[in-house]
Scaffold this active site. Structure first.
Site, PDB file in Angstrom:
ATOM      1  N   ALA A   1       0.805  -1.215   0.000  1.00  0.00           N
ATOM      2  CA  ALA A   1       0.000   0.000   0.000  1.00  0.00           C
ATOM      3  C   ALA A   1       0.840   1.268   0.000  1.00  0.00           C
ATOM      4  O   ALA A   1       0.334   2.341  -0.325  1.00  0.00           O
ATOM      5  CB  ALA A   1      -0.930  -0.001   1.210  1.00  0.00           C
TER       6      ALA A   1
ATOM      7  N   SER B   1       4.503   1.131  -1.026  1.00  0.00           N
ATOM      8  CA  SER B   1       5.650   1.024  -1.924  1.00  0.00           C
ATOM      9  C   SER B   1       5.582  -0.284  -2.688  1.00  0.00           C
ATOM     10  O   SER B   1       4.826  -1.194  -2.341  1.00  0.00           O
ATOM     11  CB  SER B   1       6.976   1.100  -1.141  1.00  0.00           C
ATOM     12  OG  SER B   1       7.105  -0.030  -0.286  1.00  0.00           O
ATOM     13  N   GLY B   2       6.372  -0.363  -3.724  1.00  0.00           N
ATOM     14  CA  GLY B   2       6.457  -1.584  -4.507  1.00  0.00           C
ATOM     15  C   GLY B   2       7.889  -1.832  -4.908  1.00  0.00           C
ATOM     16  O   GLY B   2       8.746  -0.941  -4.842  1.00  0.00           O
ATOM     17  N   ARG B   3       8.153  -3.063  -5.349  1.00  0.00           N
ATOM     18  CA  ARG B   3       9.482  -3.385  -5.850  1.00  0.00           C
ATOM     19  C   ARG B   3       9.386  -4.575  -6.776  1.00  0.00           C
ATOM     20  O   ARG B   3       8.422  -5.340  -6.726  1.00  0.00           O
ATOM     21  CB  ARG B   3      10.448  -3.683  -4.697  1.00  0.00           C
ATOM     22  CG  ARG B   3      10.102  -4.883  -3.842  1.00  0.00           C
ATOM     23  CD  ARG B   3       9.300  -4.496  -2.632  1.00  0.00           C
ATOM     24  NE  ARG B   3       8.973  -5.617  -1.780  1.00  0.00           N
ATOM     25  CZ  ARG B   3       9.711  -6.015  -0.767  1.00  0.00           C
ATOM     26  NH1 ARG B   3      10.848  -5.398  -0.503  1.00  0.00           N
ATOM     27  NH2 ARG B   3       9.341  -7.030  -0.021  1.00  0.00           N
TER      28      ARG B   3
ATOM     29  N   HIS C   1      -2.625 -12.489  -3.111  1.00  0.00           N
ATOM     30  CA  HIS C   1      -2.821 -11.688  -1.913  1.00  0.00           C
ATOM     31  C   HIS C   1      -1.504 -11.765  -1.154  1.00  0.00           C
ATOM     32  O   HIS C   1      -1.055 -12.842  -0.776  1.00  0.00           O
ATOM     33  CB  HIS C   1      -3.968 -12.249  -1.068  1.00  0.00           C
ATOM     34  CG  HIS C   1      -4.263 -11.418   0.141  1.00  0.00           C
ATOM     35  ND1 HIS C   1      -5.181 -11.805   1.089  1.00  0.00           N
ATOM     36  CD2 HIS C   1      -3.771 -10.242   0.567  1.00  0.00           C
ATOM     37  CE1 HIS C   1      -5.235 -10.893   2.043  1.00  0.00           C
ATOM     38  NE2 HIS C   1      -4.377  -9.939   1.733  1.00  0.00           N
ATOM     39  N   ASP C   2      -0.874 -10.634  -0.917  1.00  0.00           N
ATOM     40  CA  ASP C   2       0.479 -10.639  -0.371  1.00  0.00           C
ATOM     41  C   ASP C   2       0.593 -11.430   0.931  1.00  0.00           C
ATOM     42  O   ASP C   2       1.625 -12.061   1.202  1.00  0.00           O
ATOM     43  CB  ASP C   2       1.020  -9.220  -0.198  1.00  0.00           C
ATOM     44  CG  ASP C   2       0.077  -8.273   0.528  1.00  0.00           C
ATOM     45  OD1 ASP C   2      -0.914  -8.731   1.134  1.00  0.00           O
ATOM     46  OD2 ASP C   2       0.324  -7.048   0.481  1.00  0.00           O
ATOM     47  N   THR C   3      -0.467 -11.446   1.731  1.00  0.00           N
ATOM     48  CA  THR C   3      -0.410 -12.220   2.970  1.00  0.00           C
ATOM     49  C   THR C   3      -0.343 -13.716   2.688  1.00  0.00           C
ATOM     50  O   THR C   3       0.306 -14.463   3.415  1.00  0.00           O
ATOM     51  CB  THR C   3      -1.623 -11.916   3.862  1.00  0.00           C
ATOM     52  OG1 THR C   3      -1.746 -10.505   4.017  1.00  0.00           O
ATOM     53  CG2 THR C   3      -1.464 -12.547   5.233  1.00  0.00           C
TER      54      THR C   3
ATOM     55  N   GLY D   1       7.945  -6.513   7.569  1.00  0.00           N
ATOM     56  CA  GLY D   1       8.711  -5.388   8.114  1.00  0.00           C
ATOM     57  C   GLY D   1       8.740  -5.347   9.616  1.00  0.00           C
ATOM     58  O   GLY D   1       9.747  -4.945  10.221  1.00  0.00           O
TER      59      GLY D   1
END
Length: 495
Positions: free
Chosen positions: A26, A28-30, A251-253, A421
Site C-alpha cells: 500500500a 511502496s512496490g518493488r 494476496h500478499d499475505t 517489516g
C-alpha cells in the site's frame, strides 16, 4: 569488466533460471529477482517505487497507470540484470494487497483508476447489502470477516457494470502483461463472493446483488500460469514472449504465510506491515457463529490451506505519525524513536489498534491521543510516548487475537512467527512475546517476496514438495531471531 563484456562472457554458459517477483504494498512496490537453492532463497531488488492513494475524481484511488509503468520498468531492469549474470527469467509472479479492483471494458481498457479501500464510499453500501444478504448467511458461505471495504460492498456502490469486468489488482497487472483475464484464488477469497468450502465463486450472492456471474474472470490457482507475455510487453522489457506469468499467492499475505519458516503445525503467524494479519494456518475453515462474532476471516492460502486470521491494525499507525511529525519539522531516526519508546515503563495507555477510526490518513498522533482520552486516560504529546502506545497496543491486540484463534479453531499455539517489516522491530517482537507468553521467531523480512518466488520455482520444477518442504528452504537461508517472553518487575509488582 564492462556490462557488454560480462554479457559476452556468459553468453556461452548454460542459462540459470531465476524468478521475478512483483511485490506491491500500500505504500511502496518493488521488483525482485529470486534465486532458489537448497541453501535458501536469495533475493535481489532491482527496482523500487513509491505507492499511495491519491485523490482523483473526488475519491481516494490508486494511480494504476503509474504503478503499471513502474512494473514494466522493474521487469526491464530485472531482464538486464539477469542477462548480465547469464540467467534466464523463467517466470514472473505478482502479489499485492487485497479487495481492490479495476473495471475493464470489452476492449480491455481500464474505465477509471481503481478506488482504494481507504476511500469511504463503501460505508453506505453495507446496510443495503445486508438487507439482501443476511450477514450470518454470508459468513456461513464465505467465512470472511466483516470489513466495510470488502469487495462485495465496494461493488454495491457501482452504478453501471454492464459490459464491464472486475479484475483484482494483481490480476489486472497480469492481464496487462499477458492479455489473459483470470482471478487468482487467494485474492478471490477476500471479495465476500467466494465459497470458503467449495473454493469456487458463491454464485447465489452474485444473483442476490444483481451482479453478473461472469463479473470476475475464471479462477486460477497458485502455481498455474496466466500465459506468456504479449509481444509489445516482451519487446518493451527485453524478455522472451515465452516468459510465463505464473499465479502465486497474489494476496500478499498468502505469499507471506507460505514463507513462514515453521517446523511445526502448531504455530501462529503475524504478517506485520502496514496492516497486521494475525492468525493460524488450518486445513478447513471455521464457519461457526462464534467465529463470525469474533470477526475472524477464512481466506485461502497456498495449496488450499485456510488463513484463519484477523486484521489488527499495523505499522500504518506509526508511519502516519512519522508523516505528521515530518510535516511539523520533526523527523526522528526510527531506531532512536523505538529505543526511547522501549525505555518508557510498561503499563502505559493503549488503544484499539484495529478500530476503523484509524483507517484513513490524517493527523495520526492527535487521533491516537483522542482515542486514549476517550478511555479516560491521557497520553502526552511526545513521539516516544505515542510510539510506545502504538507498540503496546499492537502487542496486546496480537495476544488477544491468537488466544481467540486457539479457542475458536481448537488448535494450540506453541510459537509465534513474525514475518514482514515488523520482524525488524525488536521492541514490537519482545512486547509480543511478553503479551502472548510464547516465544516469537522474527523473520524473514522479505517473506512475501520469498513466498512469491518459491511458488514460481515449484511450478518450474526448481523446488519440490508441499508447504513443509518449501518452508524448510526458507529456514535454511533466513536470518531469524528468537524472543523469549519476559516477566517484567517494576516497583515491586510483577507484570
Amino acid at each position: 569488466m564492462s556490462t557488454a563484456e560480462a554479457a559476452a562472457n556468459t553468453a556461452q554458459a548454460p542459462a540459470r533460471a531465476v524468478f521475478a517477483a512483483v511485490d506491491i504494498g500500500a505504500s511502496s512496490g518493488r521488483v525482485m529477482l529470486g534465486r532458489v537453492s537448497p541453501a535458501g532463497v536469495a533475493l535481489e531488488t532491482v527496482h523500487r517505487f513509491p505507492n499511495g492513494v491519491v485523490e482523483i475524481d473526488g475519491g481516494l484511488r490508486w494511480n494504476f497507470d503509474a504503478l503499471y509503468a513502474e512494473v514494466l520498468e522493474g521487469l526491464k531492469a530485472a531482464a538486464a540484470v539477469a542477462a548480465v549474470q547469464g540467467e534466464t527469467i523463467a517466470s514472473i509472479g505478482i502479489d499485492t494487497w487485497a479487495v481492490d479492483y479495476g473495471l475493464v471494458d470489452k476492449a480491455g481498457e481500464l474505465v477509471a483508476q481503481p478506488y482504494s479501500y481507504r476511500d469511504d464510499r463503501s460505508r453506505a453500501a453495507v446496510a443495503p447489502v445486508h438487507a439482501k444478504l443476511d450477514p450470518a448467511r454470508l459468513y456461513q458461505a464465505t467465512g470472511l470477516q466483516f470489513l466495510q471495504f470488502n469487495t462485495i460492498y465496494q461493488l454495491a456502490t457501482e452504478r453501471d457494470l454492464a459490459g464491464l469486468q472486475a479484475l483484482l489488482i494483481p490480476d489486472l497487472i497480469a492481464f496487462r502483461l499477458t492479455g489473459k483475464r483470470r482471478t487468482e484464488a487467494t485474492n478471490a477469497s477476500t471479495t465476500g463472493l467466494f465459497d470458503a468450502v467449495a473454493g469456487e465463486w458463491a454464485t447465489e450472492f452474485f444473483a442476490a446483488l444483481g451482479l453478473r456471474k461472469d463479473l470476475f474472470p475464471p479462477l486460477i490457482q497458485p502455481g498455474e500460469a496466466y500465459g506468456g507475455l504479449l509481444p509489445d510487453v516482451a519487446a518493451a522489457v527485453g524478455l522472451s514472449r515465452e516468459t510465463q506469468v505464473v499465479a502465486v499467492g497474489s494476496h500478499d499475505t498468502a505469499s507471506a504465510v507460505a514463507a513462514v519458516p515453521a517446523d511445526t503445525e502448531d504455530f501462529a503467524y503475524i504478517s506485520s506491515g502496514t496492516w497486521s494479519l494475525v492468525g493460524l494456518e488450518l486445513k478447513h475453515p471455521v464457519l461457526t457463529e462464534a467465529s463470525r462474532e469474533a470477526n475472524f476471516t477464512n481466506e485461502r492460502g497456498v495449496d488450499g490451506t485456510i488463513r484463519y486470521l484477523r486484521n489488527v491494525g499495523g505499522l500504518w499507525l506509526l508511519s502516519e505519525c512519522q508523516r505528521t511529525w515530518a510535516g511539523e519539522g520533526f523527523q526522528p531516526d526510527l531506531a532512536a524513536l523505538l529505543a526511547a519508546a522501549a525505555a518508557l515503563p510498561a503499563g502505559g495507555p493503549q488503544i484499539n489498534a484495529d478500530d476503523p477510526y484509524f483507517i484513513a490518513p490524517d493527523n495520526m498522533p492527535e487521533r491516537i491521543r483522542a482515542a486514549v482520552r476517550r478511555t479516560g486516560d491521557l497520553l502526552p504529546n511526545d513521539p516516544a510516548a505515542i510510539t510506545r502506545c502504538i507498540m503496546d497496543s499492537l502487542a496486546t491486540g496480537y495476544a488477544k487475537t491468537i488466544t481467540a484463534a486457539e479457542r475458536l479453531a481448537g488448535r494450540p499455539v506453541d510459537v509465534v512467527h513474525v514475518v514482514g517489516g515488523g520482524s525488524q522491530n525488536s521492541l514490537l517482537c519482545q512486547l509480543t512475546a511478553n503479551a502472548t507468553g510464547r516465544p516469537v521467531v522474527a523473520g524473514p523480512v522479505e517473506a512475501t517476496a520469498m513466498g512469491n518466488v518459491l511458488v514460481q520455482a515449484r511450478a518450474a520444477g526448481a523446488a519440490a514438495g508441499g508447504l513443509a518442504e518449501l518452508r524448510s528452504i526458507i529456514a535454511a537461508g533466513a536470518s531469524l531471531r528468537r524472543f523469549e517472553p519476559l516477566i517484567i518487575v517494576r516497583q515491586g509488582n510483577v507484570r
